[in-house]
Design an enzyme around this catalytic site. Structure first.
Site, mmCIF file in Angstrom:
data_model
loop_
_atom_site.group_PDB
_atom_site.id
_atom_site.type_symbol
_atom_site.label_atom_id
_atom_site.label_comp_id
_atom_site.label_asym_id
_atom_site.label_seq_id
_atom_site.Cartn_x
_atom_site.Cartn_y
_atom_site.Cartn_z
ATOM 1 N N TYR A 162 23.825 3.993 -17.624
ATOM 2 C CA TYR A 162 24.341 2.616 -17.459
ATOM 3 C C TYR A 162 24.002 1.763 -18.682
ATOM 4 C CZ TYR A 162 24.069 -2.336 -16.130
ATOM 5 O OH TYR A 162 24.169 -3.709 -16.133
ATOM 6 N N THR A 222 36.981 -1.994 -7.193
ATOM 7 C CA THR A 222 36.280 -0.735 -6.950
ATOM 8 C C THR A 222 35.476 -0.909 -5.663
ATOM 9 O OG1 THR A 222 34.244 -1.413 -8.062
ATOM 10 C CG2 THR A 222 35.977 -0.436 -9.454
ATOM 11 N N GLY A 256 13.941 8.779 -15.406
ATOM 12 C CA GLY A 256 13.942 7.885 -16.586
ATOM 13 C C GLY A 256 13.702 6.427 -16.244
ATOM 14 N N LYS A 299 26.391 -0.015 -21.627
ATOM 15 C CA LYS A 299 26.404 -1.460 -21.911
ATOM 16 C C LYS A 299 26.042 -1.709 -23.381
ATOM 17 C CE LYS A 299 26.938 -4.447 -19.323
ATOM 18 N NZ LYS A 299 28.181 -5.133 -18.890
ATOM 19 N N THR A 338 23.207 -7.021 -20.414
ATOM 20 C CA THR A 338 21.980 -6.886 -19.624
ATOM 21 C C THR A 338 20.764 -6.686 -20.521
ATOM 22 O OG1 THR A 338 20.840 -5.330 -18.161
ATOM 23 C CG2 THR A 338 22.667 -4.439 -19.400
ATOM 24 N N ASP A 339 19.604 -7.090 -20.020
ATOM 25 C CA ASP A 339 18.359 -6.843 -20.776
ATOM 26 C C ASP A 339 18.030 -5.354 -20.835
ATOM 27 O OD1 ASP A 339 17.622 -6.492 -18.110
ATOM 28 O OD2 ASP A 339 15.833 -7.764 -18.233
ATOM 29 N N GLU A 340 18.714 -4.541 -19.995
ATOM 30 C CA GLU A 340 18.397 -3.107 -19.969
ATOM 31 C C GLU A 340 18.772 -2.412 -21.278
ATOM 32 O OE1 GLU A 340 19.200 -1.159 -16.203
ATOM 33 O OE2 GLU A 340 19.051 -3.064 -15.151
ATOM 34 N N PRO A 382 13.480 2.598 0.882
ATOM 35 C CA PRO A 382 13.075 3.649 -0.059
ATOM 36 C C PRO A 382 12.539 3.070 -1.379
ATOM 37 C CG PRO A 382 15.474 3.403 -0.053
ATOM 38 C CD PRO A 382 14.944 2.396 0.908
ATOM 39 N N THR A 389 34.889 2.386 -17.946
ATOM 40 C CA THR A 389 35.026 0.934 -17.739
ATOM 41 C C THR A 389 34.180 0.145 -18.739
ATOM 42 O OG1 THR A 389 35.663 1.011 -15.425
ATOM 43 C CG2 THR A 389 34.459 -0.940 -16.129
ATOM 44 N N PHE A 436 29.591 -9.307 -7.622
ATOM 45 C CA PHE A 436 28.475 -10.199 -7.270
ATOM 46 C C PHE A 436 28.403 -11.417 -8.214
ATOM 47 C CE2 PHE A 436 23.676 -10.418 -8.240
ATOM 48 C CZ PHE A 436 23.468 -11.490 -7.384
HETATM 49 P P1 NAD Z 1 29.227 -5.674 -9.496
HETATM 50 O O1 NAD Z 1 29.147 -4.194 -9.466
HETATM 51 O O2 NAD Z 1 28.832 -6.453 -8.284
HETATM 52 O O3 NAD Z 1 30.739 -6.114 -9.830
HETATM 53 C C1 NAD Z 1 31.520 -5.487 -10.803
HETATM 54 C C2 NAD Z 1 32.962 -5.918 -10.592
HETATM 55 O O4 NAD Z 1 33.779 -5.320 -11.631
HETATM 56 C C3 NAD Z 1 33.560 -5.467 -9.254
HETATM 57 O O5 NAD Z 1 34.279 -6.530 -8.655
HETATM 58 C C4 NAD Z 1 34.497 -4.327 -9.637
HETATM 59 O O6 NAD Z 1 35.604 -4.178 -8.755
HETATM 60 C C5 NAD Z 1 34.944 -4.766 -11.028
HETATM 61 N N1 NAD Z 1 35.385 -3.636 -11.862
HETATM 62 C C6 NAD Z 1 34.752 -2.455 -12.051
HETATM 63 N N2 NAD Z 1 35.468 -1.670 -12.874
HETATM 64 C C7 NAD Z 1 36.574 -2.374 -13.235
HETATM 65 C C8 NAD Z 1 37.686 -2.114 -14.082
HETATM 66 N N3 NAD Z 1 37.797 -0.936 -14.727
HETATM 67 N N4 NAD Z 1 38.631 -3.079 -14.230
HETATM 68 C C9 NAD Z 1 38.533 -4.263 -13.557
HETATM 69 N N5 NAD Z 1 37.507 -4.556 -12.721
HETATM 70 C C10 NAD Z 1 36.538 -3.626 -12.574
HETATM 71 O O7 NAD Z 1 28.394 -6.116 -10.767
HETATM 72 P P2 NAD Z 1 27.515 -7.431 -11.022
HETATM 73 O O8 NAD Z 1 26.148 -7.181 -10.552
HETATM 74 O O9 NAD Z 1 28.265 -8.616 -10.564
HETATM 75 O O10 NAD Z 1 27.475 -7.414 -12.626
HETATM 76 C C11 NAD Z 1 28.470 -8.088 -13.388
HETATM 77 C C12 NAD Z 1 28.151 -7.918 -14.868
HETATM 78 O O11 NAD Z 1 26.848 -8.440 -15.148
HETATM 79 C C13 NAD Z 1 28.127 -6.461 -15.320
HETATM 80 O O12 NAD Z 1 28.729 -6.388 -16.592
HETATM 81 C C14 NAD Z 1 26.639 -6.119 -15.401
HETATM 82 O O13 NAD Z 1 26.398 -5.135 -16.380
HETATM 83 C C15 NAD Z 1 26.059 -7.464 -15.799
HETATM 84 N N6 NAD Z 1 24.662 -7.710 -15.379
HETATM 85 C C16 NAD Z 1 24.303 -7.549 -14.072
HETATM 86 C C17 NAD Z 1 22.991 -7.841 -13.698
HETATM 87 C C18 NAD Z 1 22.539 -7.730 -12.255
HETATM 88 O O14 NAD Z 1 21.351 -7.923 -11.983
HETATM 89 N N7 NAD Z 1 23.412 -7.468 -11.307
HETATM 90 C C19 NAD Z 1 22.062 -8.271 -14.660
HETATM 91 C C20 NAD Z 1 22.482 -8.424 -15.990
HETATM 92 C C21 NAD Z 1 23.797 -8.144 -16.331
HETATM 93 P P1 TYD Z 2 18.078 -2.132 -8.963
HETATM 94 O O1 TYD Z 2 18.317 -3.230 -7.988
HETATM 95 O O2 TYD Z 2 18.862 -0.869 -8.836
HETATM 96 O O3 TYD Z 2 18.242 -2.784 -10.411
HETATM 97 P P2 TYD Z 2 17.883 -2.146 -11.881
HETATM 98 O O4 TYD Z 2 17.690 -0.693 -11.740
HETATM 99 O O5 TYD Z 2 19.103 -2.489 -12.654
HETATM 100 O O6 TYD Z 2 16.659 -2.870 -12.330
HETATM 101 O O7 TYD Z 2 16.551 -1.740 -8.906
HETATM 102 C C1 TYD Z 2 15.523 -2.704 -9.086
HETATM 103 C C2 TYD Z 2 14.197 -1.975 -9.046
HETATM 104 O O8 TYD Z 2 13.997 -1.463 -7.727
HETATM 105 C C3 TYD Z 2 14.115 -0.765 -9.957
HETATM 106 O O9 TYD Z 2 12.790 -0.666 -10.483
HETATM 107 C C4 TYD Z 2 14.421 0.408 -9.056
HETATM 108 C C5 TYD Z 2 13.833 -0.037 -7.734
HETATM 109 N N1 TYD Z 2 14.531 0.469 -6.521
HETATM 110 C C6 TYD Z 2 13.807 1.099 -5.510
HETATM 111 O O10 TYD Z 2 12.567 1.254 -5.592
HETATM 112 N N2 TYD Z 2 14.478 1.552 -4.407
HETATM 113 C C7 TYD Z 2 15.828 1.394 -4.273
HETATM 114 O O11 TYD Z 2 16.410 1.855 -3.242
HETATM 115 C C8 TYD Z 2 16.559 0.727 -5.321
HETATM 116 C C9 TYD Z 2 18.053 0.551 -5.209
HETATM 117 C C10 TYD Z 2 15.859 0.276 -6.420
#
Ligand code: NAD
Ligand code: TYD
Length: 339
Positions: free
Chosen positions: A151, A37, A276, A155, A126-128, A206, A101, A12
């Site tokens: 997760y 993946t 959690g 991180k 991530t802020d998590e 959900p 990973t 993404f």
């Molecule tokens: P995503 O799950 O959409 O994409 C992850 C990508 O990494 C995929 O294309 C997958 O094929 C690839 N990948 C997974 N394992 C791999 C491996 N072993 N070797 C090579 N490629 C591999 O994730 P995203 O939401 O785009 O997140 C990207 C980064 O940003 C992550 O590090 C995540 O922790 C961080 N992040 C995400 C968010 C969010 O809201 N989505 C917020 C803060 C930080």
């Molecule tokens: P998510 O998109 O999984 O991101 P993160 O857990 O990394 O914050 O979830 C965002 C919020 O939405 C989180 O509080 C969990 C909640 N959630 C639901 O209530 N239902 C769902 O099906 C999902 C995927 C998340």
């Protein structure tokens, strides 16, 4: 000419970052390493696939020989590590791939990048890693690390490795930590794309527990601009937090989505809460505003509308990625079957 190694560029945020870099900087070229993946979709970058400044290499960031080979094959200046297992719910079911990973993969990239003498490494975090907030307060870069899910623990471990490589070896690494992203190309397992996709099919949404958990939402392109600013102007060894200043309770967000789609609130199902479940995330962006001149540009209402419109125009994308059919695209393009 700057050459970036981007990992996880078929996911993404990575795919949005690759596109934004190529569009913004005519002197940038990119090698994208992705294992493909379930979350990685080559089709996310179909529009730039034939750009001579772009190259895709399928492989695993945990595979040292493969990563060494990629680093040897081009004059890479910088590495931006997006590759990760990224979904909290999956980490609760099985933390194994997250440890592999997110932690081992980061260690391999750090060692290989150090050997290749790259000039900048950016760890996308991530802020998590800060755990949860109560009703008040904000995360800053000085908030103690206190991850609550497998997760976020994985991180955090990676962030600490990055920190240690800076302190031990003077390795030029920067870490960014961001709140919840939304926008095009997000895998429909995360809240916003899942709820859009379910609502369009008149399936239940959900909502975990009461739905009063709070997330701060940032448009993915604002996050990508922040990563770019930290990559170019951040100080080695430092951490930069990005957030969208758009806090919403999950239920409020669900109402907005349903209203925008013209769907009834009767689609909402309150289901068992996530184990959690962190209550609230929110970011104090003072540091990045002062030191990187960064502010989020997209207001949430506009960003959400354009995101919904994107999913409406790309229903077949969501269907293909959910059913795994996007794998056929890889076969057509590369003549190989995905394992
Ligand atoms: P995503 O799950 O959409 O994409 C992850 C990508 O990494 C995929 O294309 C997958 O094929 C690839 N990948 C997974 N394992 C791999 C491996 N072993 N070797 C090579 N490629 C591999 O994730 P995203 O939401 O785009 O997140 C990207 C980064 O940003 C992550 O590090 C995540 O922790 C961080 N992040 C995400 C968010 C969010 O809201 N989505 C917020 C803060 C930080
Ligand atoms: P998510 O998109 O999984 O991101 P993160 O857990 O990394 O914050 O979830 C965002 C919020 O939405 C989180 O509080 C969990 C909640 N959630 C639901 O209530 N239902 C769902 O099906 C999902 C995927 C998340």
């Amino acid at each position: 000419m700057k050459t970036l190694l981007v990992t996880g560029g078929c996911g993404f945020i990575g795919s949005n970052f690759v596109r934004q870099q190529l569009q913004t900087y005519p002197d940038v070229s990119i090698v994208n390493v992705d294992k493909l993946t379930y979350a990685g979709n080559l089709e996310n970058l179909a529009d730039i696939e034939n750009d001579p400044r772009y190259r895709f290499e399928r492989g695993d960031i945990c595979d040292r020989e493969f990563i060494d080979g990629v680093l040897d094959s081009a004059a890479i200046d910088s590495v931006v590590n997006f590759a990760a297992e990224s979904h909290v719910d999956r980490s609760i079911l099985d933390s194994g791939p997250f440890i592999q990973t997110n932690i081992v993969g980061t260690q391999v990239l750090l060692d290989a990048s150090r050997k290749a003498n790259i000039s900048r490494y950016l760890q996308v975090s991530t802020d998590e890693v800060y755990g949860t907030l109560g009703e008040d307060g904000y995360f800053t870069e000085d908030t103690p690390l206190a991850p609550n899910s497998p997760y976020s623990a994985s991180k955090t471990a990676a962030d600490l490795l990055v920190r240690s490589y800076f302190h031990t070896y003077g390795f030029p690494a920067v870490t960014t930590r961001c709140s919840n992203n939304y926008g095009p190309y997000q895998f429909p397992e995360k809240l916003i794309p899942l709820f859009i996709s379910n609502a369009l099919k008149d399936e239940a949404l959900p909502v975990y527990g009461k739905g009063n958990n709070v997330r701060d939402w940032i448009h993915v392109l604002d996050h990508c601009r922040g990563i770019d600013a930290a990559l170019r102007n951040g100080e080695p060894g430092e951490v930069y937090n990005f957030g969208g200043n758009s806090e919403l309770q999950n239920l409020e967000l669900t109402f907005k989505l349903l209203d925008a789609l013209g769907k009834p609130r009767t689609l909402i199902r309150h289901v068992e809460d996530r184990a959690g479940h962190d209550f609230r995330y929110a970011i104090d962006t003072t540091r990045v505003e002062h030191e990187l001149g960064w502010k989020p540009q997209m207001d949430f209402e506009t960003g959400l509308r354009s995101t919904i419109d994107w999913y409406l125009s790309n229903k077949d994308w969501a269907e293909r990625i959910q059913s795994g059919q996007y794998r056929d695209y890889y076969e057509t393009q590369y003549g190989k079957r995905l394992a």
